[in-house]
Write an enzyme that holds these catalytic residues in place. Structure first.
Site, PDB file in Angstrom:
ATOM      1  N   GLY A   9       0.825  -1.216   0.000  1.00  0.00           N
ATOM      2  CA  GLY A   9       0.000   0.000   0.000  1.00  0.00           C
ATOM      3  C   GLY A   9       0.849   1.250   0.000  1.00  0.00           C
ATOM      4  O   GLY A   9       0.617   2.177   0.769  1.00  0.00           O
ATOM      5  N   ALA A  10       1.837   1.290  -0.914  1.00  0.00           N
ATOM      6  CA  ALA A  10       2.795   2.407  -0.911  1.00  0.00           C
ATOM      7  C   ALA A  10       2.502   3.423  -2.012  1.00  0.00           C
ATOM      8  O   ALA A  10       3.347   4.245  -2.338  1.00  0.00           O
ATOM      9  CB  ALA A  10       4.217   1.872  -1.037  1.00  0.00           C
ATOM     10  N   VAL A  60      -3.132  -7.691  -1.595  1.00  0.00           N
ATOM     11  CA  VAL A  60      -2.498  -8.508  -0.542  1.00  0.00           C
ATOM     12  C   VAL A  60      -3.479  -9.451   0.145  1.00  0.00           C
ATOM     13  O   VAL A  60      -3.071 -10.372   0.845  1.00  0.00           O
ATOM     14  CB  VAL A  60      -1.789  -7.630   0.524  1.00  0.00           C
ATOM     15  N   ASN A  86       1.548  -2.246   5.346  1.00  0.00           N
ATOM     16  CA  ASN A  86       0.873  -0.954   5.539  1.00  0.00           C
ATOM     17  C   ASN A  86      -0.495  -0.907   4.852  1.00  0.00           C
ATOM     18  O   ASN A  86      -1.344  -0.103   5.247  1.00  0.00           O
ATOM     19  CB  ASN A  86       1.791   0.152   4.995  1.00  0.00           C
ATOM     20  N   TYR A 151     -12.856  -2.360  11.425  1.00  0.00           N
ATOM     21  CA  TYR A 151     -11.487  -1.829  11.341  1.00  0.00           C
ATOM     22  C   TYR A 151     -10.731  -2.063  12.659  1.00  0.00           C
ATOM     23  O   TYR A 151      -9.583  -2.533  12.664  1.00  0.00           O
ATOM     24  CB  TYR A 151     -11.572  -0.337  11.025  1.00  0.00           C
ATOM     25  N   ALA A 153     -11.334  -4.308  14.929  1.00  0.00           N
ATOM     26  CA  ALA A 153     -11.080  -5.747  15.103  1.00  0.00           C
ATOM     27  C   ALA A 153      -9.874  -6.175  14.260  1.00  0.00           C
ATOM     28  O   ALA A 153      -9.016  -6.939  14.721  1.00  0.00           O
ATOM     29  CB  ALA A 153     -12.319  -6.549  14.721  1.00  0.00           C
ATOM     30  N   LYS A 155      -7.377  -4.302  13.307  1.00  0.00           N
ATOM     31  CA  LYS A 155      -6.138  -3.711  13.809  1.00  0.00           C
ATOM     32  C   LYS A 155      -5.727  -4.331  15.149  1.00  0.00           C
ATOM     33  O   LYS A 155      -4.529  -4.442  15.449  1.00  0.00           O
ATOM     34  CB  LYS A 155      -6.290  -2.194  13.927  1.00  0.00           C
ATOM     35  N   ILE A 184      -3.625  10.557  11.421  1.00  0.00           N
ATOM     36  CA  ILE A 184      -2.573  11.036  10.511  1.00  0.00           C
ATOM     37  C   ILE A 184      -3.233  11.615   9.251  1.00  0.00           C
ATOM     38  O   ILE A 184      -4.157  11.003   8.692  1.00  0.00           O
ATOM     39  CB  ILE A 184      -1.641   9.856  10.098  1.00  0.00           C
TER      40      ILE A 184
HETATM   41  P1  NAP Z   1      -4.533   5.553   2.284  1.00  0.00           P
HETATM   42  O1  NAP Z   1      -4.010   6.901   1.963  1.00  0.00           O
HETATM   43  O2  NAP Z   1      -5.974   5.251   2.034  1.00  0.00           O
HETATM   44  O3  NAP Z   1      -3.624   4.460   1.533  1.00  0.00           O
HETATM   45  C1  NAP Z   1      -3.936   3.095   1.619  1.00  0.00           C
HETATM   46  C2  NAP Z   1      -2.958   2.305   0.774  1.00  0.00           C
HETATM   47  O4  NAP Z   1      -3.303   0.912   0.894  1.00  0.00           O
HETATM   48  C3  NAP Z   1      -3.025   2.642  -0.705  1.00  0.00           C
HETATM   49  O5  NAP Z   1      -1.717   2.640  -1.213  1.00  0.00           O
HETATM   50  C4  NAP Z   1      -3.823   1.493  -1.311  1.00  0.00           C
HETATM   51  O6  NAP Z   1      -3.446   1.177  -2.631  1.00  0.00           O
HETATM   52  C5  NAP Z   1      -3.380   0.359  -0.413  1.00  0.00           C
HETATM   53  N1  NAP Z   1      -4.292  -0.789  -0.426  1.00  0.00           N
HETATM   54  C6  NAP Z   1      -5.585  -0.824  -0.053  1.00  0.00           C
HETATM   55  N2  NAP Z   1      -6.080  -2.072  -0.211  1.00  0.00           N
HETATM   56  C7  NAP Z   1      -5.054  -2.833  -0.690  1.00  0.00           C
HETATM   57  C8  NAP Z   1      -4.931  -4.193  -1.044  1.00  0.00           C
HETATM   58  N3  NAP Z   1      -5.964  -5.049  -0.948  1.00  0.00           N
HETATM   59  N4  NAP Z   1      -3.729  -4.644  -1.494  1.00  0.00           N
HETATM   60  C9  NAP Z   1      -2.681  -3.797  -1.602  1.00  0.00           C
HETATM   61  N5  NAP Z   1      -2.737  -2.492  -1.278  1.00  0.00           N
HETATM   62  C10 NAP Z   1      -3.919  -2.016  -0.824  1.00  0.00           C
HETATM   63  O7  NAP Z   1      -4.303   5.184   3.818  1.00  0.00           O
HETATM   64  P2  NAP Z   1      -3.238   5.725   4.913  1.00  0.00           P
HETATM   65  O8  NAP Z   1      -3.937   6.703   5.773  1.00  0.00           O
HETATM   66  O9  NAP Z   1      -1.953   6.075   4.267  1.00  0.00           O
HETATM   67  O10 NAP Z   1      -3.096   4.403   5.802  1.00  0.00           O
HETATM   68  C11 NAP Z   1      -2.013   3.485   5.662  1.00  0.00           C
HETATM   69  C12 NAP Z   1      -2.100   2.476   6.803  1.00  0.00           C
HETATM   70  O11 NAP Z   1      -2.065   3.174   8.058  1.00  0.00           O
HETATM   71  C13 NAP Z   1      -3.393   1.660   6.815  1.00  0.00           C
HETATM   72  O12 NAP Z   1      -3.125   0.350   7.252  1.00  0.00           O
HETATM   73  C14 NAP Z   1      -4.235   2.379   7.843  1.00  0.00           C
HETATM   74  O13 NAP Z   1      -5.202   1.531   8.437  1.00  0.00           O
HETATM   75  C15 NAP Z   1      -3.172   2.802   8.840  1.00  0.00           C
HETATM   76  N6  NAP Z   1      -3.576   3.913   9.693  1.00  0.00           N
HETATM   77  C16 NAP Z   1      -3.850   5.139   9.163  1.00  0.00           C
HETATM   78  C17 NAP Z   1      -4.233   6.167  10.012  1.00  0.00           C
HETATM   79  C18 NAP Z   1      -4.539   7.552   9.526  1.00  0.00           C
HETATM   80  O14 NAP Z   1      -4.947   8.391  10.340  1.00  0.00           O
HETATM   81  N7  NAP Z   1      -4.358   7.862   8.270  1.00  0.00           N
HETATM   82  C19 NAP Z   1      -4.348   5.935  11.381  1.00  0.00           C
HETATM   83  C20 NAP Z   1      -4.075   4.676  11.874  1.00  0.00           C
HETATM   84  C21 NAP Z   1      -3.671   3.675  11.017  1.00  0.00           C
HETATM   85  P3  NAP Z   1      -4.271   1.706  -3.937  1.00  0.00           P
HETATM   86  O15 NAP Z   1      -4.615   3.151  -3.662  1.00  0.00           O
HETATM   87  O16 NAP Z   1      -3.327   1.506  -5.047  1.00  0.00           O
HETATM   88  O17 NAP Z   1      -5.478   0.857  -4.071  1.00  0.00           O
END
Ligand code: NAP
Length: 243
Positions: A9-10, A60, A86, A151, A153, A155, A184
């Site tokens: 998810g980069a 994934v 991620n 979500y 559950a 995490k 974030i």
């Molecule tokens: P984001 O901007 O929505 O990015 C999510 C990424 O995950 C994207 O690159 C997306 O790829 C990829 N993805 C989604 N489903 C996928 C799959 N089935 N296989 C491979 N890649 C997949 O989210 P983010 O805020 O950066 O969050 C990143 C991580 O941090 C997540 O695990 C999230 O739960 C965690 N997190 C975020 C926050 C926050 O406040 N932002 C807080 C706590 C935890 P595509 O776009 O190419 O589909």
């Protein structure tokens, strides 16, 4: 040979920041995405200023695609030193309105995807007798959150999975840790109403949202030699939200 990192998810947000940080530190990068090729290619261009990088599309949550992602990394670079799980999604609703498919989808991507990737790299890292895995959870996996039963559950499951693997792999010199971000700034949080954002900000002792770079810095420490006696831990990057 420089070390090699896979970041799932980069294509944007926190994953993109982690990939860029690791590239700046000399890692060859495997940049995974699911649907957003254009943004993944843009991250590759940034990483290539520092090191070699490849982009690999894979969902994934599907075992054959997770395996293909690891196989491609091995065919290209011959080793995998770091895995950052991620990739993650949200499908929020109160439980009475949460469909079974929304529960399954979030568990499949967030928890099963992390399991499948850990399983695929474990054979390689065990053979190498070295490696570092970082699983990205969330503070809501610790505290729970109304409207995010699926979500939270997923995490919380990541934390149990990580601690179990840390125990399984410790004797093989493979460390497994969790980074649990708070609130974030990213596309995931941009979806929220301004009112929700304001009330969340009020709950953060540091009174500001985190930046993806804050998470990337912690990942960087956890994969480095500076944390070589640290495994099975959960590090919250949340401005003091959950203590
Ligand atoms: P984001 O901007 O929505 O990015 C999510 C990424 O995950 C994207 O690159 C997306 O790829 C990829 N993805 C989604 N489903 C996928 C799959 N089935 N296989 C491979 N890649 C997949 O989210 P983010 O805020 O950066 O969050 C990143 C991580 O941090 C997540 O695990 C999230 O739960 C965690 N997190 C975020 C926050 C926050 O406040 N932002 C807080 C706590 C935890 P595509 O776009 O190419 O589909």
């Amino acid at each position: 040979m420089s070390k090699v990192a896979i970041v799932t998810g980069a294509s944007k947000g926190i994953g993109a920041a982690i990939a860029l940080q690791l590239a700046q530190e000399g890692y060859h990068l495997v940049i995974n995405y699911n649907g957003n090729q254009q943004r993944a290619e843009a991250v590759k261009v940034l990483c290539e200023k520092f090191q070699t990088a490849i982009v690999v599309q894979a969902n994934v949550a599907k075992s054959e695609e997770a395996k293909r992602l690891c196989d491609t990394a091995m065919e290209t670079f011959g080793q995998i030193d770091v895995l950052v799980n991620n990739a993650g999604i949200t499908k929020d609703n109160l439980i009475l309105r949460m469909s079974e498919s929304d529960f399954d989808d979030v568990l499949s991507t967030n928890l099963k995807g992390t399991f499948l990737m850990c399983k695929s790299v474990s054979k390689i890292m065990m053979k190498q007798r070295s490696g570092s895995i970082i699983n990205i959870s969330s503070v809501v996996g610790i505290s729970g959150n109304a409207g995010q039963a699926n979500y939270a559950a997923s995490k919380a499951g990541i934390i149990g999975l990580t601690k179990s693997l840390a125990k399984e792999f410790a004797s093989r010199n493979i460390r497994v840790n969790v980074v649990a971000p708070g609130f974030i700034q990213s596309d995931m949080t941009d979806k929220l109403d301004q009112e929700v954002i304001a009330s969340l900000r009020a709950q953060i002792p540091m009174k500001r949202l985190g930046d993806p770079k804050d998470v990337a810095n912690t990942v960087s420490f956890l994969v480095s030699e500076q944390s070589s006696y640290l495994t099975g831990q959960v590090i919250c990057v949340d401005g003091g939200m959950v203590m």
